[in-house]
Design a protein around this motif. Structure first.
Motif, PDB file in Angstrom:
ATOM      1  N   ALA A 127     -20.176-134.181  23.754  1.00 48.72           N
ATOM      2  CA  ALA A 127     -20.793-135.369  24.320  1.00 48.72           C
ATOM      3  C   ALA A 127     -19.839-136.463  24.357  1.00 48.72           C
ATOM      4  O   ALA A 127     -19.872-137.304  25.421  1.00 48.72           O
ATOM      5  CB  ALA A 127     -22.135-135.659  23.565  1.00 48.72           C
ATOM      6  N   GLY A 128     -19.157-136.812  23.496  1.00 47.81           N
ATOM      7  CA  GLY A 128     -18.120-137.769  23.404  1.00 47.81           C
ATOM      8  C   GLY A 128     -17.130-137.670  24.381  1.00 47.81           C
ATOM      9  O   GLY A 128     -16.543-138.692  24.781  1.00 47.81           O
ATOM     10  N   MET A 129     -16.771-136.389  24.425  1.00 54.67           N
ATOM     11  CA  MET A 129     -15.587-136.168  25.459  1.00 54.67           C
ATOM     12  C   MET A 129     -16.212-136.003  26.987  1.00 54.67           C
ATOM     13  O   MET A 129     -15.380-135.809  27.839  1.00 54.67           O
ATOM     14  CB  MET A 129     -15.126-134.654  25.277  1.00 54.67           C
ATOM     15  N   GLY A 130     -17.284-136.190  27.183  1.00 56.22           N
ATOM     16  CA  GLY A 130     -17.943-135.917  28.727  1.00 56.22           C
ATOM     17  C   GLY A 130     -18.108-134.928  28.979  1.00 56.22           C
ATOM     18  O   GLY A 130     -18.344-134.529  30.393  1.00 56.22           O
ATOM     19  N   ARG A 131     -17.893-133.680  28.201  1.00 59.51           N
ATOM     20  CA  ARG A 131     -18.174-132.234  28.675  1.00 59.51           C
ATOM     21  C   ARG A 131     -19.617-132.093  28.335  1.00 59.51           C
ATOM     22  O   ARG A 131     -19.914-130.540  28.916  1.00 59.51           O
ATOM     23  CB  ARG A 131     -17.414-131.496  27.724  1.00 59.51           C
TER      24      ARG A 131
END
Length: 635
Positions: free
Chosen positions: A391-395
């Protein structure tokens, strides 16, 4: 007085006016190897096939009686730039051959050098194939050379305990060659000379002293196969399926051919050298021939028999149930998983894939394009959790934390479902954009890896849509001309071949077709689903798409929803071309020998070697490099 014996004695004219005769020995009946002049040749080329590649260097060594009596070496201008990966492999650059003669000017000199000799090469089909093609292109007649392949000979005389493979780079140090292979023509030819002489030393204990015996050794028929030739006596000509059956009448091997008799008889000739086939024929007690109407029926019956009986000597198609699918689960927040079978109504399925590696590659490509969750648990609509690193990586949209609603997540999952059904643009376009961006940044390894994953995904989507189009048709009738004025007919229901026949010349096709439909198999599969295995349906599709096939009748609609995967045909072709360039010497043709050599002992028939996969032939580079070909414009 001794009587002359025709063909076995020679006159002695030492006594004037009175011919005398002496009895010839066995050694006199053949051409002694010590008296044969060999020309060992090696080529360097711009690729692996004479269809699209050219010769850049010829090196040859002439030997007789173990002594070198001449050498021939020249660079050749191929007429175009030498690819960089070839220059890295061979050390031959475009500048080096700029002033070299063209092949048409080189061939007469080489052919004169080799005239009246026996040609020797390591993997002779490669080198001699290029030379023949060059002669044909230059209008030069190719002499009828006898030839010896040191790769074939090594596989007949050496065992796996001695050498792990029969590459030239492995054999040269084994035989203590004075010159090591360097991917330069003359050096490789010199190394092959020492390998040839080392192999000749192995021939003495076997009693092989003549050129004729040497040729027989490389093409000898295992006596156990020769003794079983009578099994093929009853097999008819024409298309069909053949089944080798063992002592308990169990199927050992199932195959198909357009000419049953010719194909079955080849198992008892020198052309069949696979060790597992020798083992199979040794066990076989009879051969069952099943004539078929045409090649499609034969191919389908072969698949069904292999899947039903799973013969131990068939390698492919034995376990269609082991195919893998990528499933988008049916739940509030669906995810991707790799499963063994397709279950209608249990989600969206993409596949099948031949192995887990391909399935996981497609999953990785989807995750690169869409922020689908990758956790394996089932998410609750009420109980919230904590976000993961993705989630933090935008995935991932983090639906587990409530940051993404069910409707928002469904719009993401719908992109995958739409791609499988009819429109892959929303799924594939982000992948190709990222491939181009990585290539622009010079990250060619990453770009190549993502490009290959995208290609796996596109192929899977295309395959799925093609199968779905045929599964939706209740019945269709296909016809192809049989070449004799008649028609080969196939009745297909929901992707399954249910009847096949031939309306011979002069017979009413419509009348014959009506009889064929009456006797056709009835499918019980629910409407819109495949009634056959994927492999069988793909056989039908390929038969349907052959030039000359006609659609006689169709019940329902035979169509694919637009836009489909047509826009990505160029991308797939580019990937295939790049794969060929990365491995220009890849050549899967059999050398005509067993993958594991027989242990040959004087006075005994050959013993079969261990079963093994075919080994490389010595011309393939040890490590496959990656190429950035086509990365800048993948679509």
């Amino acid at each position: 007085m001794a009587l002359p014996v025709h063909g076995a004695a020679a006159p002695d004219v030492s006594a004037p006016g009175r011919p005398r005769y002496h009895q010839a020995t066995i050694d006199d009946l053949g051409t002694a190897l010590a008296e044969v002049t060999f020309v060992v040749v090696d080529l360097e080329t711009t690729g692996g096939s004479p269809k699209d590649s050219a010769i850049t260097e010829i090196g040859a060594v002439k030997v007789r009686g173990g002594q070198v009596i001449g050498e021939f070496q020249t660079l050749v201008d191929p007429g175009h730039a030498i690819p960089p990966y070839i220059s890295v492999l061979t050390g031959i650059t475009t500048m080096m051959v700029a002033a070299a003669p063209r092949i048409a000017a080189v061939l007469p000199g080489f052919l004169e050098f080799a005239r009246g000799t026996v040609l020797v090469a390591h993997n002779a089909p490669f080198d001699l194939g290029f030379l023949r093609a060059a002669c044909e292109a230059s209008g030069v007649a190719w002499p009828a050379f006898a030839s010896v392949d040191t790769a074939v000979l090594a596989r007949r005389l050496l065992t796996r305990d001695e050498v792990p493979n029969c590459k030239l780079g492995t054999l040269a140090p084994f035989f203590s060659a004075r010159t090591q292979p360097t991917h330069r023509a003359l050096d490789d030819a010199r190394a092959t000379v020492d390998v040839l002489h080392g192999l000749f030393e192995r021939l003495g204990p076997l009693g092989v002293t003549s050129l004729e015996e040497l040729t027989g050794l490389t093409r000898q028929v295992d006596p156990r196969r020769r003794r079983k030739r009578h099994l093929a006596e009853h097999v008819p000509h024409g298309p069909g399926v053949y089944v080798f059956r063992g002592p308990g009448d169990e199927p050992l091997y199932v195959g198909t051919s357009g000419d049953l008799r010719t194909r079955v008889r080849s198992y008892f000739s020198a052309g069949e050298q696979r060790s597992r086939m020798t083992e199979m024929i040794t066990l076989a007690e009879r051969i069952e021939a099943l004539p078929c109407a045409h090649d499609l029926e034969a191919a389908v019956r072969e698949l069904r028999l292999i899947a039903q009986h799973k013969p131990r000597y068939n390698k492919r198609s034995r376990f269609p149930e082991r195919a893998l699918w990528v499933r988008l689960t049916d739940e509030p927040f669906p995810r991707l998983s790799v499963v063994r079978r397709e279950v209608p109504g249990a989600g969206t399925f993409l596949g099948p894939f031949p192995d887990r590696r391909a399935a996981e590659s497609a999953v990785a490509a989807v995750h690169e394009s869409l922020p689908l969750r990758q956790c394996t648990g089932r998410l609750s609509l009420t109980v919230l959790g904590s976000a993961c690193a993705l989630a933090g990586m935008g995935r991932c949209g983090a639906p587990c934390t409530g940051a993404q609603s069910r409707e928002e997540y469904a719009s993401v999952a719908e992109v995958f479902a739409a791609a499988v059904d009819h429109d892959p643009r929303g799924l594939i376009a982000p992948l190709l954009e990222r491939v181009e961006r990585l290539a622009t940044e010079g990250r060619y390894e990453d770009a190549a890896e993502l490009r290959d994953r995208a290609a796996v995904l596109v192929r899977a989507v295309r395959r799925r849509q093609r199968l779905a189009s045929l599964a939706a048709v209740p019945e269709l009738v296909l016809a192809r001309p049989d070449g004799e004025g008649g028609w080969q007919l196939s009745v297909v229901r929901n992707g399954r071949l249910v009847a096949a026949g031939v309306a011979v010349r002069g017979r009413s096709v419509r009348g014959y077709l009506a009889d064929l439909r009456v006797t056709a198999e009835t499918t019980t599969t629910p409407e819109g689903e495949l009634a056959a295995t994927v492999e069988e349906t793909e056989l039908v599709l390929r038969w349907m798409e052959k030039p000359g096939t006609r659609l006689v009748d169709v019940t329902g609609t035979l169509a694919s929803r637009t836009p489909g995967t047509g826009d990505y045909s160029g991308f797939l072709a580019l990937v295939e071309a790049g794969r060929a360039e990365r491995d220009p010497f890849a050549d899967n043709r059999a050398l005509g020998t067993r993958s594991q050599p027989d242990r040959v002992t004087p006075g005994r028939p050959p013993e079969p070697g261990r079963r093994s996969r075919p080994r490389p032939d010595g011309r393939t580079p040890g490590r496959r490099g990656r190429s950035a070909t086509g990365l800048a414009s993948p679509s």
